[in-house]
Design a protein around this motif. Structure first.
Motif, PDB file in Angstrom:
ATOM      1  N   ARG A 182       0.841  -1.198   0.000  1.00 22.86           N
ATOM      2  CA  ARG A 182       0.000   0.000   0.000  1.00 22.86           C
ATOM      3  C   ARG A 182       0.879   1.253   0.000  1.00 22.86           C
ATOM      4  NH1 ARG A 182      -4.407  -0.759   4.026  1.00 22.86           N
ATOM      5  NH2 ARG A 182      -5.534  -1.665   2.272  1.00 22.86           N
ATOM      6  N   ALA A 189       1.805   6.831  -6.835  1.00 22.13           N
ATOM      7  CA  ALA A 189       0.820   7.851  -7.197  1.00 22.13           C
ATOM      8  C   ALA A 189       1.349   9.249  -6.898  1.00 22.13           C
ATOM      9  CB  ALA A 189      -0.480   7.605  -6.461  1.00 22.13           C
ATOM     10  N   SER A 190       1.886   9.459  -5.713  1.00 17.13           N
ATOM     11  CA  SER A 190       2.390  10.782  -5.364  1.00 17.13           C
ATOM     12  C   SER A 190       3.285  10.693  -4.148  1.00 17.13           C
ATOM     13  CB  SER A 190       1.226  11.737  -5.079  1.00 17.13           C
ATOM     14  OG  SER A 190       1.688  12.847  -4.347  1.00 17.13           O
ATOM     15  N   ALA A 193       2.372  13.279  -1.305  1.00 21.95           N
ATOM     16  CA  ALA A 193       1.188  12.871  -0.553  1.00 21.95           C
ATOM     17  C   ALA A 193       1.509  11.679   0.339  1.00 21.95           C
ATOM     18  CB  ALA A 193       0.057  12.538  -1.509  1.00 21.95           C
ATOM     19  N   CYS A 197       1.330  11.400   4.502  1.00 21.30           N
ATOM     20  CA  CYS A 197       0.533  10.414   5.215  1.00 21.30           C
ATOM     21  C   CYS A 197       1.404   9.579   6.149  1.00 21.30           C
ATOM     22  CB  CYS A 197      -0.178   9.489   4.240  1.00 21.30           C
ATOM     23  SG  CYS A 197      -1.489  10.312   3.347  1.00 21.30           S
ATOM     24  N   ARG A 254       0.078  -3.477 -11.986  1.00 18.66           N
ATOM     25  CA  ARG A 254      -0.539  -3.177 -10.694  1.00 18.66           C
ATOM     26  C   ARG A 254      -0.492  -4.348  -9.712  1.00 18.66           C
ATOM     27  NH1 ARG A 254      -1.235   2.277 -10.080  1.00 18.66           N
ATOM     28  NH2 ARG A 254      -2.127   3.152 -11.951  1.00 18.66           N
TER      29      ARG A 254
ATOM     30  N   ARG C  84      -1.651  17.501   6.613  1.00 18.93           N
ATOM     31  CA  ARG C  84      -1.967  18.592   5.702  1.00 18.93           C
ATOM     32  C   ARG C  84      -2.768  18.074   4.514  1.00 18.93           C
ATOM     33  NH1 ARG C  84       2.967  20.287   1.974  1.00 18.93           N
ATOM     34  NH2 ARG C  84       1.292  21.546   1.103  1.00 18.93           N
ATOM     35  N   PHE C  86      -3.217  19.079   0.331  1.00 22.80           N
ATOM     36  CA  PHE C  86      -2.491  19.820  -0.697  1.00 22.80           C
ATOM     37  C   PHE C  86      -3.443  20.718  -1.477  1.00 22.80           C
ATOM     38  CE2 PHE C  86       0.347  16.331   0.166  1.00 22.80           C
ATOM     39  CZ  PHE C  86       1.602  16.896   0.060  1.00 22.80           C
ATOM     40  N   HIS C  90      -3.439  15.686  -4.626  1.00 23.06           N
ATOM     41  CA  HIS C  90      -2.523  14.592  -4.939  1.00 23.06           C
ATOM     42  C   HIS C  90      -3.203  13.274  -4.562  1.00 23.06           C
ATOM     43  CE1 HIS C  90       1.445  16.667  -5.483  1.00 23.06           C
ATOM     44  NE2 HIS C  90       0.830  17.615  -4.832  1.00 23.06           N
ATOM     45  N   PRO C  91      -4.168  12.822  -5.333  1.00 27.00           N
ATOM     46  CA  PRO C  91      -4.829  11.580  -4.940  1.00 27.00           C
ATOM     47  C   PRO C  91      -3.894  10.384  -5.143  1.00 27.00           C
ATOM     48  CG  PRO C  91      -5.518  12.213  -7.127  1.00 27.00           C
ATOM     49  CD  PRO C  91      -4.635  13.326  -6.633  1.00 27.00           C
ATOM     50  N   PHE C  92      -4.142   9.308  -4.413  1.00 31.64           N
ATOM     51  CA  PHE C  92      -3.427   8.067  -4.699  1.00 31.64           C
ATOM     52  C   PHE C  92      -4.193   7.354  -5.800  1.00 31.64           C
ATOM     53  CE2 PHE C  92      -2.049   8.282  -0.059  1.00 31.64           C
ATOM     54  CZ  PHE C  92      -0.845   8.873  -0.393  1.00 31.64           C
ATOM     55  N   THR C  93      -3.784   7.607  -7.039  1.00 28.70           N
ATOM     56  CA  THR C  93      -4.452   6.925  -8.141  1.00 28.70           C
ATOM     57  C   THR C  93      -4.058   5.454  -8.095  1.00 28.70           C
ATOM     58  OG1 THR C  93      -2.583   7.557  -9.494  1.00 28.70           O
ATOM     59  CG2 THR C  93      -4.521   8.932  -9.657  1.00 28.70           C
ATOM     60  N   GLY C  94      -4.899   4.631  -8.689  1.00 30.40           N
ATOM     61  CA  GLY C  94      -4.631   3.203  -8.614  1.00 30.40           C
ATOM     62  C   GLY C  94      -5.169   2.600  -7.332  1.00 30.40           C
ATOM     63  N   MET C  95      -5.810   3.411  -6.510  1.00 29.95           N
ATOM     64  CA  MET C  95      -6.456   2.897  -5.305  1.00 29.95           C
ATOM     65  C   MET C  95      -7.891   3.407  -5.302  1.00 29.95           C
ATOM     66  SD  MET C  95      -3.871   3.654  -2.193  1.00 29.95           S
ATOM     67  CE  MET C  95      -2.114   3.610  -2.389  1.00 29.95           C
ATOM     68  N   THR C  96      -8.745   2.711  -4.566  1.00 26.74           N
ATOM     69  CA  THR C  96     -10.104   3.209  -4.414  1.00 26.74           C
ATOM     70  C   THR C  96     -10.092   4.360  -3.416  1.00 26.74           C
ATOM     71  OG1 THR C  96     -10.523   1.682  -2.635  1.00 26.74           O
ATOM     72  CG2 THR C  96     -11.114   0.946  -4.841  1.00 26.74           C
ATOM     73  N   VAL C 103      -4.173   4.549   3.780  1.00 22.58           N
ATOM     74  CA  VAL C 103      -2.719   4.801   3.779  1.00 22.58           C
ATOM     75  C   VAL C 103      -2.296   5.545   5.052  1.00 22.58           C
ATOM     76  CG1 VAL C 103      -0.793   5.905   2.593  1.00 22.58           C
ATOM     77  CG2 VAL C 103      -2.538   4.718   1.278  1.00 22.58           C
ATOM     78  N   PRO C 104      -2.884   6.710   5.339  1.00 22.31           N
ATOM     79  CA  PRO C 104      -2.466   7.376   6.583  1.00 22.31           C
ATOM     80  C   PRO C 104      -2.816   6.563   7.821  1.00 22.31           C
ATOM     81  CG  PRO C 104      -4.308   8.523   5.582  1.00 22.31           C
ATOM     82  CD  PRO C 104      -3.822   7.538   4.574  1.00 22.31           C
ATOM     83  N   GLU C 137      -8.915   7.933  -9.598  1.00 20.11           N
ATOM     84  CA  GLU C 137      -8.756   8.701 -10.841  1.00 20.11           C
ATOM     85  C   GLU C 137     -10.092   9.028 -11.500  1.00 20.11           C
ATOM     86  OE1 GLU C 137      -7.281   5.918  -9.939  1.00 20.11           O
ATOM     87  OE2 GLU C 137      -6.707   4.657 -11.620  1.00 20.11           O
ATOM     88  N   ARG C 151      -8.415  12.512   3.541  1.00 21.42           N
ATOM     89  CA  ARG C 151      -7.194  11.768   3.815  1.00 21.42           C
ATOM     90  C   ARG C 151      -6.402  12.418   4.940  1.00 21.42           C
ATOM     91  NH1 ARG C 151      -3.862  11.234  -1.305  1.00 21.42           N
ATOM     92  NH2 ARG C 151      -3.071  13.214  -0.525  1.00 21.42           N
TER      93      ARG C 151
END
Ligand SMILES: Nc1ncnc2c1ncn2[C@@H]1O[C@H](COP(=O)(O)OP(=O)(O)OP(=O)(O)O)[C@@H](O)[C@H]1O
Ligand SMILES: [Mg+2]
Lengths: 320, 292, 242
Positions: A182, A189-190, A193, A197, A254, C84, C86, C90-96, C103-104, C137, C151
């Motif tokens: 994860r 992705a970033s 970001a 996190c 992926r 914070r 942004f 800055h989304p985590f693409t490739g995830m729902t 993640v956090p 995305e 997030r």
């Protein structure tokens, strides 16, 4: 499928592989199958960093070649058996991965990619100038006879590669499901970001470098036993680096399935094709396929499929 | 005394070698250094240019003149090339390094194999009058086949530097990489500017190809050995400084030449990469690049 | 005032020849609602980047809970409770969408039990509940802003820094987000809100700071800031001019 069950299936496949020599008498199939499995390992290893974390490695052949030479060295110098050659090769690959990553990853992904191109040439130069490893002309590698059960060296290394492939895929699958996966996906992705996190991006990338490098080097370790000969040109072959990149991209980067499917497809086609067409066309075909996928289907075959399927939630994932 | 002669010769050869490397790296200094497009196909394009020069040389044309002639069609090829790249990526939201690197990697393979299919894997060379002769200054001897192409470099570097820092279009190229929005506010189409820059870089590749093929014969895969080297030069120079590119190339050329003379030629390919890795580790902004 | 939770001292940051920030100093008390305003390019985001560890300031120190964090990497600060969003999502693409929030939770400060329920709760509060299982995305620009905030909330921060979290939202949505943030603040979380939407910052904040060309030009209660001639000149003047 849960991870333990997944590992069980992999183990069953490995056990089943033990009986293949009884079913299939023609050693050619093992000879060709070895290469296909070898690419399953390389593609799976490459994808840990390249797919999950999104860092391109053009130098898969550096890791493969380093693994092959590490194995040959351990055998020549200490007469170590194959299993220790593989473990030693994996350790060398992990070290190379971390070293390259540490030097370049702090700056930008592009530099990492370029450094991996460089790594191939550096290692090749090194081998060229090392008398002990046979220099430019290569070295013979006469492995001890395989266990009688297998009936031949080819059948034996095929099975060994099957074991490595099973381990590699289980490792990739575990990573994917764990908090590490994860975190790597978040990095892909970033990175800002991910950092915000609480993801330790540098450490996680180095971990991915190490695992990826270790797996790709392990793929190279049985190579001297397989060919009985090792030379820099074939150990650091461009085709390996290219395939490592193309296979996951074709399958999809992926998850663990992408590189496996890509490797099975592309490597099988190549095994059939080398009989009929030249290696130049082989490379050309891979190059064209690569461009087509990058432009038209950047998520690979699996991406095309899941464009229709409904998104599902991945729930598992333990705490760090 | 012999050691000194050897060293002098090595340094002289290195400077000459370096300025030829600079020519190879200039296109990349634009695409990668300024536009941040990781064009790993650049050396393959250089080799394609070298083959194009060989074709015209058959008719007795001087290679440098042939390179200049070819630079015009290559400019347009570069435009098309960028258009393909931009449509594939930048329109899609772009910026995915993995995919654009992979694209260029694929393109370089296709170029190489296309050359193999068209011309085979044999070495190709050009015919020029001065091959085989050397310029002698005391104990230092430099073959003309290295000296002549090396002398193109200062001219090209100067003109390019002038263009990029004194003309409006040149300044726009620098500006577009820095801040796309600001440029479009100023009434310039950023895509057109980048396409133009890519065209210039491709035109420079054929001139580099002409220089390279004067120094010695090429085969379709001759570009590979240069991939790491040209990136090393651009990074060492500090991303996109044109005079810096020349200086960095000469540093690498001299280092390689010294290694060749005092260690062994077989170590030379590793030199550029060792320098590249050291630069990335110690001074990622390069020798002549400001902090970005 | 007791010891501040977050304290910024003489922090400055330049990019080449451009001085983007400072030197500035500011203190944030525990449980405070601080608003930061200022025209475009005045250094707000740069200040946040220095506080959260994305830029290393050229000069000055930043301390948090009495600890000097100036040289701490960003992820360590996040784990300490500095969260914070942004300005540019800055989304985590490739995830729902929901996995974005995990993640956090996986890596963050507190080990929250019942992760999934918490994440769903947060999604509801920002109005993304029905997008739960969609890939990030596929979200619209607006939804991405909400995800960005969700997030940051999922990290269970001690300080939440929202960089223009409400740009482009409708009045009703702004009200929703504000009430989420009020709720959060009541639960003890310190909130720093950077915003161009004046009525929202002024309604929310207890104290407002106005930046201009990297300097703090005014500081005080929302009423005081709104009526300050300096602020009117640089800020509202520019706003009406646009
Ligand atoms: N990474 C960077 N590199 C170079 N310059 C930067 C960078 N980040 C910010 N700047 C510059 O620093 C100055 C302050 O920018 P900053 O983003 O902090 O402003 P802001 O107050 O957040 O503006 P906005 O309201 O538009 O978000 C601007 O002049 C900007 O161009
Ligand atoms: Mg901002």
């Amino acid at each position: 499928m849960t991870l333990p069950r997944f590992a069980l299936v992999a183990a069953l496949l490995v056990v089943a592989g033990l009986f293949l020599p009884m079913v299939i008498p023609n050693p050619y199939y093992f000879y060709a199958g070895y290469v296909v499995l070898q690419y399953v390992v390389i593609a799976t290893g490459w994808n840990i960093l390249g797919g999950y974390a999104g860092y391109t490695n053009f130098g898969a052949s550096a890791f493969f070649g380093a693994g092959a030479y590490a194995a040959a060295f351990l055998f020549k110098a200490f007469g170590l058996p194959l299993i220790f050659q593989i473990l030693g090769a994996a350790a060398v690959g992990m070290f190379l991965g971390v070293a390259t990553g540490y030097l370049t990853l702090r700056i930008q992904g592009v530099y990492f990619a370029i450094a991996t191109v460089a790594l191939v040439i550096v290692l090749e130069t090194l081998v060229h100038n090392t008398e002990y490893l046979g220099g430019a002309s290569g070295m013979t590698h006469i492995a001890p006879p395989p266990p009688a059960w297998f009936g031949g060296q080819t059948q034996f290394v095929f099975w060994v590669m099957l074991v490595i492939a099973a381990c590699a895929v289980v490792l990739a699958r575990w990573l994917e499901l764990s908090w590490i996966g994860r975190g790597l996906r978040a990095i892909r992705a970033s990175e800002p970001a991910a950092e915000s996190c609480g993801v330790p991006t540098l450490r996680l990338k180095l971990l991915a470098c190490a695992l990826s490098g270790g797996v790709m080097a392990a793929a190279g370790a049985p190579y001297p036993t397989y060919t009985s000969y090792l030379d820099p040109v074939s150990a650091f072959s461009l085709l390996i680096g290219l395939n490592a990149l193309a296979m996951p991209l074709i399958g999809g980067t992926r998850n663990w399935k992408g590189p496996v499917i890509g490797a099975l497809l592309l490597a099988s086609v190549q095994q059939i094709a080398t009989v009929t067409i030249s290696s130049e066309f082989n490379i050309l075909a891979v190059g064209v396929v690569l461009i087509a996928f990058v432009v038209l289907a950047p998520e690979g075959l699996l991406g095309l499929k899941s464009a229709w399927a409904r998104p599902k939630l991945r729930l598992s994932g333990a705490k760090p | 005394m012999i050691v000194l002669d050897l060293a002098l010769n090595a340094v002289a050869t290195g400077i000459v070698l370096g300025s030829i490397y600079a020519l190879l790296a200039l296109g990349l200094a634009i695409t990668f250094g300024i536009l941040h497009i990781p064009n790993v196909a650049h050396p393959a394009i250089v080799i394609a240019g070298a083959y194009a020069v060989v074709v015209l040389n058959r008719f007795g044309l001087d290679p440098i003149l042939a390179g200049l002639l070819w630079s015009i069609p290559f400019y347009f090829i570069g435009l098309a090339f960028y258009e393909f790249y931009a449509r594939s990526f930048e329109s899609r939201g772009g910026g995915n390094t993995l995919q654009s690197l992979t694209l260029f990697f694929g393109i370089s393979l296709v170029i190489e194999i296309a050359l193999v299919v068209a011309y085979g894997t044999d070495l190709r060379s050009v015919r020029v009058g001065y091959v085989g002769e050397s310029l002698r200054l005391g104990t230092v001897a430099i073959p003309y086949r290295f000296l002549v192409p090396a002398l193109i470099t200062p001219v090209v570097v100067f003109l390019l530097w002038l263009y990029l820092s004194k003309t409006n279009t040149g300044l726009a190229i620098r500006a577009v990489a820095h801040d796309e929005r600001a440029v479009s506010v100023a009434g310039v189409n950023p895509t057109a500017i980048k396409r133009h820059a890519f065209g210039i870089a491709t035109a420079l590749a054929v001139i580099a190809g002409a220089a390279l093929v004067i120094t010695g014969p090429v085969d379709p895969f001759a570009g590979r050995i240069h991939i790491g080297r040209v990136f090393a030069i651009v990074v060492l120079a500090g991303m996109g400084t044109i005079p810096g590119t020349l200086a960095a190339a000469i540093i690498i050329g001299v280092a390689e030449s010294l290694v060749m003379s005092f260690a062994s030629p077989s170590w030379a390919p590793g030199v550029a990469f060792a320098i590249l890795l050291a630069t990335l580790a110690l001074r990622p902004t390069g020798l002549f690049g400001g902090v970005r | 005032m007791s010891e501040p939770l977050l304290s910024v001292r003489d922090v400055s940051k330049s990019f080449g020849a451009i001085k983007a920030l400072g030197p500035v100093g500011l203190d944030v008390a525990e449980g405070e609602r601080l608003g930061i305003i200022g025209p475009n390019g005045s250094g707000k985001t740069t200040l946040i980047n220095c506080i959260t560890g994305f830029f290393r300031p050229d000069t000055g120190t930043i301390s948090y809970k009495g600890q000097d964090i100036t040289r701490l990497p960003a992820y360590r600060r996040a784990r300490l409770g500095l969260s914070r969003s942004f300005q540019i999502p800055h989304p985590f693409t490739g995830m729902t969408v929901i996995e974005n929030l995990l993640v956090p939770m996986d890596y963050g400060a507190t080990s929250a039990r019942k992760e999934l329920e918490n994440a769903e709760e947060i999604l509801r509060s920002v109005g993304l509940a029905e997008r739960r299982d969609h890939p990030a995305e596929q979200l619209s620009q607006l939804e991405l802003r909400k995800l960005e905030l969700a997030r940051a909330l999922a990290a269970r921060p001690a300080i939440l820094i929202a960089d223009e979290a409400m740009a482009g939202l409708s009045e009703a949505e702004i009200d929703d987000i504000l009430s989420v943030l009020f709720e959060l603040n009541r639960a003890g979380v310190t909130v720093i809100m950077i915003e161009h939407i004046m009525h929202a910052v002024m309604r929310y904040s207890e104290r407002v700071i106005c930046l201009e060309t990297g300097q703090v030009i005014a500081e005080g209660s929302p009423e005081k800031i709104t009526s300050s001639p300096v602020v009117q000149k640089v800020y509202f003047g520019e706003q009406t001019a646009r």
